[in-house]
Motif scaffolding. Structure first.
Motif, PDB file in Angstrom:
ATOM      1  N   ASP A 158     -28.673  -0.109 -21.392  1.00 39.97           N
ATOM      2  CA  ASP A 158     -28.449   1.274 -21.495  1.00 39.97           C
ATOM      3  C   ASP A 158     -29.823   1.763 -21.341  1.00 39.97           C
ATOM      4  OD1 ASP A 158     -28.047   4.028 -22.095  1.00 39.97           O
ATOM      5  OD2 ASP A 158     -26.941   3.247 -24.086  1.00 39.97           O
ATOM      6  N   ILE A 161     -31.636   4.609 -23.470  1.00 40.13           N
ATOM      7  CA  ILE A 161     -32.292   4.318 -24.773  1.00 40.13           C
ATOM      8  C   ILE A 161     -33.613   3.488 -24.462  1.00 40.13           C
ATOM      9  CG2 ILE A 161     -32.044   3.231 -27.111  1.00 40.13           C
ATOM     10  CD1 ILE A 161     -29.801   5.769 -26.185  1.00 40.13           C
ATOM     11  N   THR A 241     -29.504  -3.048 -25.665  1.00 39.56           N
ATOM     12  CA  THR A 241     -29.501  -1.673 -26.160  1.00 39.56           C
ATOM     13  C   THR A 241     -30.578  -0.986 -25.927  1.00 39.56           C
ATOM     14  OG1 THR A 241     -30.715  -2.703 -28.118  1.00 39.56           O
ATOM     15  CG2 THR A 241     -28.050  -2.641 -28.443  1.00 39.56           C
ATOM     16  N   THR A 267     -19.673  15.469 -22.903  1.00 38.28           N
ATOM     17  CA  THR A 267     -19.939  15.039 -24.587  1.00 38.28           C
ATOM     18  C   THR A 267     -18.598  14.733 -25.233  1.00 38.28           C
ATOM     19  OG1 THR A 267     -20.033  17.341 -25.118  1.00 38.28           O
ATOM     20  CG2 THR A 267     -21.946  16.363 -24.752  1.00 38.28           C
ATOM     21  N   ILE A 270     -17.773  10.915 -25.261  1.00 35.49           N
ATOM     22  CA  ILE A 270     -18.982  10.329 -26.138  1.00 35.49           C
ATOM     23  C   ILE A 270     -18.433  10.298 -27.561  1.00 35.49           C
ATOM     24  CG2 ILE A 270     -21.409   9.886 -26.425  1.00 35.49           C
ATOM     25  CD1 ILE A 270     -21.918  11.695 -24.221  1.00 35.49           C
ATOM     26  N   ASP A 271     -18.460   8.995 -28.037  1.00 41.04           N
ATOM     27  CA  ASP A 271     -18.485   8.817 -29.536  1.00 41.04           C
ATOM     28  C   ASP A 271     -19.270   9.464 -30.458  1.00 41.04           C
ATOM     29  OD1 ASP A 271     -20.247   6.697 -30.402  1.00 41.04           O
ATOM     30  OD2 ASP A 271     -19.019   5.227 -29.104  1.00 41.04           O
ATOM     31  N   TYR A 274     -23.023   7.693 -30.773  1.00 43.47           N
ATOM     32  CA  TYR A 274     -23.824   7.512 -29.710  1.00 43.47           C
ATOM     33  C   TYR A 274     -24.354   9.028 -29.427  1.00 43.47           C
ATOM     34  CZ  TYR A 274     -25.688   6.395 -25.008  1.00 43.47           C
ATOM     35  OH  TYR A 274     -26.628   6.167 -23.884  1.00 43.47           O
ATOM     36  N   LYS A 275     -23.689  10.208 -29.791  1.00 43.07           N
ATOM     37  CA  LYS A 275     -23.983  11.498 -29.751  1.00 43.07           C
ATOM     38  C   LYS A 275     -25.227  11.495 -30.626  1.00 43.07           C
ATOM     39  CE  LYS A 275     -19.798  13.966 -28.648  1.00 43.07           C
ATOM     40  NZ  LYS A 275     -19.026  15.368 -28.963  1.00 43.07           N
ATOM     41  N   THR A 277     -27.288   9.159 -31.815  1.00 41.07           N
ATOM     42  CA  THR A 277     -28.410   8.296 -31.146  1.00 41.07           C
ATOM     43  C   THR A 277     -29.025   9.280 -30.049  1.00 41.07           C
ATOM     44  OG1 THR A 277     -27.155   6.352 -31.372  1.00 41.07           O
ATOM     45  CG2 THR A 277     -29.005   6.298 -29.623  1.00 41.07           C
ATOM     46  N   LEU A 278     -28.313   9.989 -29.004  1.00 41.80           N
ATOM     47  CA  LEU A 278     -28.950  10.845 -28.197  1.00 41.80           C
ATOM     48  C   LEU A 278     -29.689  12.098 -28.787  1.00 41.80           C
ATOM     49  CD1 LEU A 278     -25.863  10.969 -25.466  1.00 41.80           C
ATOM     50  CD2 LEU A 278     -28.307   9.658 -25.324  1.00 41.80           C
ATOM     51  N   THR A 288     -23.901  13.519 -19.968  1.00 46.48           N
ATOM     52  CA  THR A 288     -24.963  12.243 -19.886  1.00 46.48           C
ATOM     53  C   THR A 288     -25.948  12.499 -18.658  1.00 46.48           C
ATOM     54  OG1 THR A 288     -23.162  10.981 -18.660  1.00 46.48           O
ATOM     55  CG2 THR A 288     -23.451  10.349 -20.705  1.00 46.48           C
TER      56      THR A 288
END
Length: 782
Positions: A158, A161, A241, A267, A270-271, A274-275, A277-278, A288
């Motif tokens: 990914d 990240i 990851t 968006t 995106i779950d 993960y949102k 995390t961003l 993205t």
């Protein structure tokens, strides 16, 4: 010496595609670097650095071909056994040199990542195939030379990240063991025999296992170290990851070049986890592709908790969605791009098959732009009969875009630059002063007094924003149009509804969704249902109330979308319509008694894009029970109610060139009907019209239905496929003089009369007169 110097230059370049997909960009980059290497060398050389005669490289259809003695080289196994012919070296050396050059570029220059394991496999396969085109038979073994192992160059990870910030560890001996893991990956690239590969993979895993057993690892090794150890390039079934060029490739200061076509996932796709995390890394969660720009260029997060992938002075080149040009939520991305030295921006249109996204190519240097810095803009223009012709514009100062309203990106044609010069500074001032007071209807209500005072101060020739003169909000969403809406039997749409009702019944009977017995219960004497005409005949024999009951029963039995989502089956006579002008305030808010005519006009959004005037063919059941259901239904959104039954102006949210604005009557408006309403404060001239609503509606209809405002919108407000109320609030409005307003009123009268068929005036002449008038009012004539 020249060949060696060229090799050092090219092999010193690190290039990464952080979302490799099928690998097309890396393959193209390899071929471009190959051509540049040979160009710098002065020709194709053998492994001793000697030039190979009669070997000309040609770039054709994104592929590098070799012409040998005037013909394309076709390598075969027999060539590997050829003997020198006079002064000419055999094609074997050409093939071997091409393989060596490509392999060297892959080994030293190309890197990539993708979160999708299948994409990584395809990318590696594409690179192998490209290298295989230059593979050669070993003269001794007569076996093809072994292809390199790409697991340590193209990784499943990914790339958005980063590794957590922090020092590696305090565990004794760990740093040395980590270095051994990196060395293992370097050796693996050129491993030939399967046994050698297995030995390297096994030793890698063994070393990782030994590290895991180190005393105090869990206590003193931070999260960063543990995540580094958890990754192995040989385990590709699941993505790593994180993505870290230093640990994975030994690239410490960032890549020299980053290229790619990052995914355009919104968006909505995106779950939530993960949102979050961003949000944690970037401070926002957006499409993205926006994050890929930030990942490449910036130190992320409020505390700069990661380094950008691109080194200082490096080059970034992305093709992405064009939506960042104007979208308000992507202002942060525009500001990011404008903080670096833009080299080229291109409106790339829609170059991909099966994709409907308009795209843009951005190329920049990661360096603060000097004062007066200019860059190249490649745009789409209309030239005569040629639409969307590509044009390279003269270099333009980067600050032109920094100083544009909302720092939008736009095509720098003469017309746009003139609009920017005329309105840019004033629009910026108005947005700075007022936007936080007008960006929502609730804010407009909260600042009602200040806005009214401002409107009273306006004089002819002043520039305002549409949001300062009007209010509006999202309309009603029923959640189930078939239950609440009807089509007026007197409208042009009625015959279409009748035809579709028969067709849908016929289709559902044929595919077995509906049993014939369900229809025969309604009309027992009707037995024939063999052809589509039988269904037409069947429905003609029923009253509209019977048809409505039939369709509602079938929807309840088989599901509300049985006839298609949103299909409106009900027809009503005009006698069933209430007079919207005579409704009491209670009837507007709570509904009409069911024994009275209780349908009211419903503005659903005009897909046909009628301009000036169009009576809505739709009506909504506004009985007390229906209104109660709309207010309480979890599927409906009962919103914008304070604007119901007000006159104003509206347009469809689909963004074509013309806004296709029209007068809105006293209707309930749908969520797809973008409707706005004049606000008190501007003095209407009673010799022209006695209503502020009429003043604004006429004028806005004129502005929106001609070329100037749509061009301004496309360039400075919204390039996306929809045009919302919040977009409309940013339109600059020039206050007309009384004589100009009178001319506006007269022209609108003519346009509506033509639309209604009540006038035989020349529509083209009327619209030319309107165009000329607007150009005069806006100071854009000539």
């Amino acid at each position: 010496a020249r060949e060696l110097a060229a090799r050092e230059i090219v092999h010193g370049i690190s290039l990464c595609d952080p979302a490799v997909g099928s690998g097309h960009f890396l393959v193209s980059a390899m071929n471009e670097l190959l051509l540049r290497k040979v160009e710098l060398s002065g020709g194709l050389c053998d492994e001793e650095g000697r030039y190979i005669d009669n070997a000309d490289l040609v770039h054709h259809a994104d592929e590098v071909l070799v012409n040998h003695k005037g013909h394309e080289l076709r390598y075969t196994k027999a060539i590997s056994q050829a003997k020198p012919d006079g002064k000419s070296l055999p094609p074997q050396l050409i093939q071997k040199a091409m393989f060596r050059e490509k392999q060297g570029i892959i080994e030293h220059c190309l890197y990539g990542a993708d979160i999708n394991p299948t994409s990584v496999k395809i990318c590696k396969l594409r690179l192998w195939i490209e290298l295989l085109k230059s593979a050669y038979y070993d003269t001794a073994s007569q076996q093809l030379h072994t292809l390199p192992n790409l697991e340590t160059r193209i990784v499943v990870a990914d790339s958005l990240i980063p590794l957590p910030k922090g020092e590696n560890s305090l565990v004794n001996g760990l740093d040395t063991m980590m270095q051994e893991l990196q060395e293992n990956r370097q050796l693996y690239f050129k491993a030939h025999a399967q046994s050698e590969k297995e030995e390297l993979r096994n030793s890698y895993n063994t070393l990782r296992a030994e590290i895991a057993k180190l005393e105090d690892l869990d206590t003193f090794a931070p999260k960063k170290t543990r995540e580094m150890l958890a990754w192995s390039p040989y385990e590709t079934s699941h993505p790593c990851t994180f993505f870290d060029p230093d640990w994975m490739f030994g690239i410490k200061e960032g890549f020299d070049i980053i290229i790619g076509n990052p995914p355009y996932i919104s968006t909505k796709g995106i779950d939530k986890a993960y949102k979050n995390t961003l949000m944690g890394y970037y401070g926002f969660a957006d499409d993205t592709y926006s994050h890929f720009f930030f990942r490449a260029l910036e130190h992320g997060g409020s505390d700069g908790n990661f380094r950008g992938l691109l080194k200082e002075g490096g080059i970034l080149s992305f093709i992405t969605s064009k939506s960042f040009w104007t979208t308000p939520t992507k202002r942060n991305l525009r500001d990011l791009l404008l903080s670096y030295q833009l080299m080229e921006v291109e409106d790339a249109g829609n170059p991909f098959d099966g994709v409907t996204v308009d795209t843009s190519i951005v190329r920049l240097k990661k360096h603060t732009p000097a004062q007066g810095h200019r860059f190249t803009f490649v745009g789409k223009v209309s030239e005569g009969e040629t639409q969307n012709a590509e044009m390279v514009f003269p270099p333009i100062e980067q600050t032109t875009y920094s100083n544009a309203p909302n720092a939008v990106f736009f095509t720098p044609c003469e017309e746009n630059l003139s609009m920017l010069q005329r309105f840019g500074a004033r629009v910026n001032e108005l947005l700075e002063e007022w936007w936080d007071s007008i960006r929502t209807s609730s804010l407009i209500g909260r600042h009602e007094q200040e806005l009214a005072t401002y409107r009273k101060s306006l004089q002819p020739g002043d520039i305002a924003l549409l949001g300062l003169l009007t209010d509006g909000g999202q309309g009603l969403a029923t959640g189930d149009n078939a239950s609440f809406l009807a089509v007026r039997a007197s409208s042009n749409l009625a015959e279409q509804v009748k035809a579709q009702r028969a067709e849908k019944l016929y289709s559902l009977v044929r595919n077995g969704t509906i049993d014939l017995e369900e229809l025969q219960k309604v009309l027992p004497t009707h037995r024939a249902f063999s052809h589509i005409q039988d269904f037409h005949h069947f429905l003609r024999s029923l009253s509209e109330s019977q048809i409505a009951e039939l369709f509602e029963n079938l929807r309840q039995e088989h599901g509300k979308d049985t006839f298609g989502q949103g299909f409106i089956h009900r027809l009503i006579d005009d006698a069933q319509l209430a007079d919207a002008n005579r409704l009491t305030q209670s009837e507007k808010e709570n509904g009409i008694a069911p024994q009275l005519p209780h349908y009211v006009p419903y503005d659903k959004g005009d897909r046909e894009g009628n301009r000036w005037y169009a009576e809505t063919p739709y009506a909504i059941d506004w009985s007390e029970g229906s209104v109660d259901a709309l207010k309480s239904s979890k599927d409906a959104r009962y919103q914008g109610a304070k604007f119901y039954f007000q006159e104003g102006f509206c347009w469809s949210d689909i963004n074509t060139f013309y806004i296709k604005c029209r007068r809105k009557g006293r209707t309930v408006n749908d969520v797809k009907s973008m409707s706005m309403y004049a606000q008190p404060g501007i003095t209407a001239d009673p010799t022209i019209c006695d209503s502020l609503d009429l003043w604004t509606s006429f004028y806005i209809a004129v502005l929106s239905n001609q070329c100037f405002i749509p061009r301004y919108i496309k360039s400075f407000i919204s390039t996306t496929e929809t045009f919302q109320i919040n977009d409309g609030r940013k339109i600059p409005i020039v206050i007309p003089t009384p004589s100009q307003l009178k001319a506006v009123h007269a022209l609108v009268d003519q346009a509506i009369a033509i639309k209604k068929g009540e006038s035989k005036a020349n529509r083209q002449k009327v619209e030319e007169d309107i165009e000329d008038l607007i150009a005069t009012i806006y100071g854009m004539k000539g």
